[in-house]
Design an enzyme around this catalytic site. Structure first.
Site, PDB file in Angstrom:
ATOM      1  N   ASN A 173       0.829  -1.206   0.000  1.00  0.00           N
ATOM      2  CA  ASN A 173       0.000   0.000   0.000  1.00  0.00           C
ATOM      3  C   ASN A 173       0.863   1.254   0.000  1.00  0.00           C
ATOM      4  O   ASN A 173       1.965   1.262   0.551  1.00  0.00           O
ATOM      5  CB  ASN A 173      -0.938   0.001   1.213  1.00  0.00           C
ATOM      6  CG  ASN A 173      -1.835  -1.217   1.223  1.00  0.00           C
ATOM      7  OD1 ASN A 173      -2.016  -1.848   0.172  1.00  0.00           O
ATOM      8  ND2 ASN A 173      -2.386  -1.573   2.363  1.00  0.00           N
ATOM      9  N   VAL A 174       0.296   2.311  -0.573  1.00  0.00           N
ATOM     10  CA  VAL A 174       1.052   3.569  -0.716  1.00  0.00           C
ATOM     11  C   VAL A 174       0.403   4.662   0.124  1.00  0.00           C
ATOM     12  O   VAL A 174       0.663   5.841  -0.058  1.00  0.00           O
ATOM     13  CB  VAL A 174       1.101   3.994  -2.207  1.00  0.00           C
ATOM     14  CG1 VAL A 174       1.834   2.955  -3.037  1.00  0.00           C
ATOM     15  CG2 VAL A 174      -0.302   4.233  -2.783  1.00  0.00           C
ATOM     16  N   HIS A 207       5.719  -0.628  -2.838  1.00  0.00           N
ATOM     17  CA  HIS A 207       5.243   0.095  -4.029  1.00  0.00           C
ATOM     18  C   HIS A 207       5.315   1.613  -3.866  1.00  0.00           C
ATOM     19  O   HIS A 207       4.657   2.339  -4.588  1.00  0.00           O
ATOM     20  CB  HIS A 207       3.808  -0.339  -4.370  1.00  0.00           C
ATOM     21  CG  HIS A 207       3.720  -1.737  -4.920  1.00  0.00           C
ATOM     22  ND1 HIS A 207       2.565  -2.497  -4.909  1.00  0.00           N
ATOM     23  CD2 HIS A 207       4.661  -2.530  -5.497  1.00  0.00           C
ATOM     24  CE1 HIS A 207       2.806  -3.672  -5.457  1.00  0.00           C
ATOM     25  NE2 HIS A 207       4.071  -3.718  -5.816  1.00  0.00           N
ATOM     26  N   CYS A 262      15.052  15.269 -13.015  1.00  0.00           N
ATOM     27  CA  CYS A 262      16.236  15.450 -12.163  1.00  0.00           C
ATOM     28  C   CYS A 262      16.201  14.562 -10.912  1.00  0.00           C
ATOM     29  O   CYS A 262      17.183  14.511 -10.167  1.00  0.00           O
ATOM     30  CB  CYS A 262      16.389  16.909 -11.752  1.00  0.00           C
ATOM     31  SG  CYS A 262      15.154  17.465 -10.574  1.00  0.00           S
ATOM     32  N   CYS A 322      12.855  22.325 -12.156  1.00  0.00           N
ATOM     33  CA  CYS A 322      13.716  22.152 -13.340  1.00  0.00           C
ATOM     34  C   CYS A 322      12.865  22.043 -14.619  1.00  0.00           C
ATOM     35  O   CYS A 322      13.404  21.963 -15.715  1.00  0.00           O
ATOM     36  CB  CYS A 322      14.603  20.918 -13.184  1.00  0.00           C
ATOM     37  SG  CYS A 322      13.768  19.359 -13.548  1.00  0.00           S
ATOM     38  N   THR A 328      -4.365  -9.167   0.718  1.00  0.00           N
ATOM     39  CA  THR A 328      -3.803  -9.058  -0.638  1.00  0.00           C
ATOM     40  C   THR A 328      -4.308 -10.228  -1.480  1.00  0.00           C
ATOM     41  O   THR A 328      -4.429 -11.345  -0.979  1.00  0.00           O
ATOM     42  CB  THR A 328      -2.258  -9.009  -0.651  1.00  0.00           C
ATOM     43  OG1 THR A 328      -1.809  -8.964  -2.014  1.00  0.00           O
ATOM     44  CG2 THR A 328      -1.595 -10.166   0.050  1.00  0.00           C
ATOM     45  N   ASN A 359      -8.024 -12.895   5.001  1.00  0.00           N
ATOM     46  CA  ASN A 359      -8.657 -12.315   3.814  1.00  0.00           C
ATOM     47  C   ASN A 359     -10.154 -12.609   3.870  1.00  0.00           C
ATOM     48  O   ASN A 359     -10.581 -13.547   4.557  1.00  0.00           O
ATOM     49  CB  ASN A 359      -8.051 -12.930   2.534  1.00  0.00           C
ATOM     50  CG  ASN A 359      -8.272 -12.062   1.300  1.00  0.00           C
ATOM     51  OD1 ASN A 359      -9.409 -11.733   0.944  1.00  0.00           O
ATOM     52  ND2 ASN A 359      -7.189 -11.686   0.649  1.00  0.00           N
ATOM     53  N   GLU A 411     -11.732 -13.683   1.380  1.00  0.00           N
ATOM     54  CA  GLU A 411     -11.939 -14.890   0.563  1.00  0.00           C
ATOM     55  C   GLU A 411     -10.597 -15.536   0.241  1.00  0.00           C
ATOM     56  O   GLU A 411      -9.549 -14.884   0.349  1.00  0.00           O
ATOM     57  CB  GLU A 411     -12.672 -14.512  -0.728  1.00  0.00           C
ATOM     58  CG  GLU A 411     -11.900 -13.466  -1.517  1.00  0.00           C
ATOM     59  CD  GLU A 411     -12.707 -12.828  -2.637  1.00  0.00           C
ATOM     60  OE1 GLU A 411     -13.936 -12.808  -2.564  1.00  0.00           O
ATOM     61  OE2 GLU A 411     -12.041 -12.353  -3.570  1.00  0.00           O
TER      62      GLU A 411
END
Ligand code: OAD
Length: 259
Positions: free
Chosen positions: A103-104, A120, A131, A158, A196, A221, A223
């Site tokens: 996860n982010v 990730h 840059c 930049c 996941t 989970n 499932e």
């Protein structure tokens, strides 16, 4: 929820020397962030080939940034849920040595987890594709990225295009995160896999690596997944928060009995 399986998982975790967790989008679903796959998933709304591949981003950054801005609103509003908090508590009590997350959303850190490998990347950071300069969203008040008014995309000072510091399809996993995840996996004797689908490589190699050197795999989970048959020793079906709360209570009870 199967009480016997919770007891067995709690027993394994309380005797483990180096238990770690591998988490995915399902753990943040209860924080209001939709998962990727399945009904209501992000990829049902946005075709990943058009929105999540690095080539798609380079070809049409404006289109991809429109989706990213929508996601940004969801991520900013999200707060850690009890599942994130139980993992942080387990780490503080020495029951978990680290988390590898796909996860982010920064929610493990927000819950108080210390050792978090962001496989990730992190959506709260932007990086310049020209840059390499990084912009943290929280300190953007001091130096804002430039907004390209024609393209409506953020740009670096930049002039380069800014991209969230998350791994798009077609990009490599950041070397440091990959190495840290491999080190944790090699050291673990229990891997707790939470929320996941196990569909995305190379994150989904980690459970196989752990299993291969003899680690026990406990999977939580809603499932069964492609990992369940292949590697899982104990499958705990249910919402991440409910199962983790039950697991932590069971471990606490066992510890109480021991002392
Ligand atoms: P997926 O959307 O593929 O899978 C989410 C999993 O969580 C499913 O197996 C659900 O059954 C489960 N789930 C949903 N809600 C849950 C809950 N409340 N409690 C427990 N389980 C629940 O998400 P990931 O496996 O994380 O990559 O996806 C992996 C990668 O695919 C993501 O990191 C992303 C995506 O493409 C990149 O962006 C690079």
């Amino acid at each position: 929820m199967d009480k016997h399986k919770i007891k067995e998982a709690a027993r394994i975790l309380s005797f483990a020397h180096f238990p770690i967790a591998l988490t995915g989008a399902g753990i943040s679903e209860e924080s209001g962030i939709p998962a990727f796959r399945g009904e209501g998933g992000l990829w049902a709304k946005y075709n990943p080939a058009e929105y999540a591949h690095i080539n798609a981003f380079l070809e049409n950054p404006k289109k991809v940034w429109q989706m990213l801005k929508e996601l940004d609103g969801i991520l900013r509003a999200a707060k850690p849920n009890p599942a994130h908090k139980v993992l942080a508590l387990m780490e503080a009590e020495g029951l978990l040595k680290g988390i590898v997350t796909q996860n982010v959303d920064n929610l493990h850190q927000a819950a108080g987890s210390k050792r978090v490998v962001e496989f990730h990347g992190n959506a709260f950071c932007l990086r310049c594709l020209s840059c390499g300069r990084a912009y943290k969203k929280e300190d953007m008040s001091s130096e804002q990225p430039l907004i390209d008014l024609i393209q409506d995309v953020p740009r670096c000072h930049c002039g380069g295009l800014l991209k969230p510091d998350v791994v798009f399809f077609g990009e490599n996993i950041p070397t440091r995160a990959l190495l840290e995840a491999q080190v944790l996996t090699a050291a673990c004797d229990v891997m707790l896999i939470i929320g996941t689908s196990g569909e995305v490589a190379p994150a989904n190699y980690l459970p196989y690596d752990a299993k291969q050197h003899g680690a026990k795999i406990i999977e939580i989970n809603l499932e069964a997944t492609i990992l369940t048959e292949a590697v899982t020793d104990i499958f705990l079906q249910g919402k991440a928060s409910k199962v983790l709360i039950a697991l932590e209570e069971e471990i606490r009870g066992m510890r109480g009995k021991k002392s």
